[in-house]
Design a protein around this motif. Structure first.
Motif, mmCIF file in Angstrom:
data_model
loop_
_atom_site.group_PDB
_atom_site.id
_atom_site.type_symbol
_atom_site.label_atom_id
_atom_site.label_comp_id
_atom_site.label_asym_id
_atom_site.label_seq_id
_atom_site.Cartn_x
_atom_site.Cartn_y
_atom_site.Cartn_z
ATOM 1 N N ARG A 143 35.425 -91.574 59.813
ATOM 2 C CA ARG A 143 35.715 -90.451 58.909
ATOM 3 C C ARG A 143 34.626 -89.396 58.972
ATOM 4 N N ILE A 182 34.971 -85.590 60.438
ATOM 5 C CA ILE A 182 34.710 -84.422 59.598
ATOM 6 C C ILE A 182 33.678 -83.511 60.267
ATOM 7 N N LEU A 223 30.897 -89.636 50.191
ATOM 8 C CA LEU A 223 31.819 -90.588 50.816
ATOM 9 C C LEU A 223 31.253 -92.006 50.841
ATOM 10 N N VAL A 244 36.647 -81.421 55.571
ATOM 11 C CA VAL A 244 36.824 -82.631 54.756
ATOM 12 C C VAL A 244 38.268 -82.734 54.290
ATOM 13 N N GLU A 265 40.502 -85.813 55.611
ATOM 14 C CA GLU A 265 40.898 -86.765 54.574
ATOM 15 C C GLU A 265 42.415 -86.767 54.370
ATOM 16 N N THR A 266 43.041 -85.609 54.475
ATOM 17 C CA THR A 266 44.495 -85.539 54.367
ATOM 18 C C THR A 266 45.148 -86.263 55.540
ATOM 19 N N LEU A 319 43.974 -88.680 57.232
ATOM 20 C CA LEU A 319 43.742 -90.112 57.109
ATOM 21 C C LEU A 319 44.411 -90.716 55.867
ATOM 22 N N ASN A 359 43.696 -89.945 52.670
ATOM 23 C CA ASN A 359 42.724 -90.122 51.593
ATOM 24 C C ASN A 359 42.547 -88.815 50.835
ATOM 25 N N GLY A 360 42.024 -88.933 49.646
ATOM 26 C CA GLY A 360 41.505 -87.769 48.947
ATOM 27 C C GLY A 360 42.514 -86.787 48.413
#
Length: 195
Positions: A41, A45, A127, A170, A174-175, A177, A179-180
């Protein structure tokens, strides 16, 4: 700057500026050893920041303050590194490094990739849930922002754009993957399948 004796603040700022070539990248590599589940991750990023910044360099070519002054677009700004660099590295090595790293694209000021990568240290700290790294990253980012502006390398808006580039990277990674906040926004605003 420009006098041949730029002073202690200039030398300290130059050291902070040059540390960018090591510090943020060392933090990313360190996640491989100390927070391995987060390494992909964090590396994705950081790569996203670089790709995003390079795209913006070509979409919005922007000169740094020192070059704007050299081109007559502004006055009163000198490239302090022209005094500091040769003192530390010698004139020939300084000129060779400048030709290698700065001359290929001198209009790559917006966003500040230096600040974006350094601001990323704060994101990495969040993170991996490291309060100590967060404090170090925040102090480092503030020091680097000051140094970049003081040395005539970037405008304040370049710094803000660098932070925005880091946050955009980020958000996208994160989107992707799952996440977040990015995935939350996508799920909230995507069109309904019942249409």
């Amino acid at each position: 700057g420009g006098s041949g004796d730029p002073g202690g603040v200039a030398y300290a700022s130059a050291v902070i500026h040059w540390s960018w070539f090591i510090f943020p990248h060392a933090v990313v590599v360190s996640t491989f050893f100390f927070a391995r589940p987060m390494f992909f991750r964090v590396a994705a990023i950081m790569a996203g920041i670089f790709f995003f910044a390079v795209a913006l360099y070509y979409l919005v070519p922007t000169v740094p303050p020192w070059l704007a002054a050299e081109e007559g677009a502004t006055t009163g700004i000198v490239r302090i590194m022209n005094d500091v660099g040769p003192t530390f590295l010698g004139k020939q090595l300084w000129n060779d490094l400048f030709a290698l790293f700065a001359e290929p694209n001198p209009r790559a000021a917006m966003p500040s990739l230096h600040f974006a990568a350094s601001f990323m240290v704060i994101v990495i700290a969040l993170l991996i849930r490291s309060p100590r790294l967060f404090v170090i990253g925040a102090i480092y980012s503030m020091g680097l922002a000051f140094a970049l502006i003081y040395l005539g390398e970037h405008y304040f808006v370049d710094i803000l754009a660098g932070a925005a580039a880091a946050l955009a990277a980020v958000f996208l990674v994160e989107t992707a993957l799952g996440n977040g906040p990015g995935i939350w926004l996508w799920n909230r605003w995507r069109p309904s399948k019942r249409l």
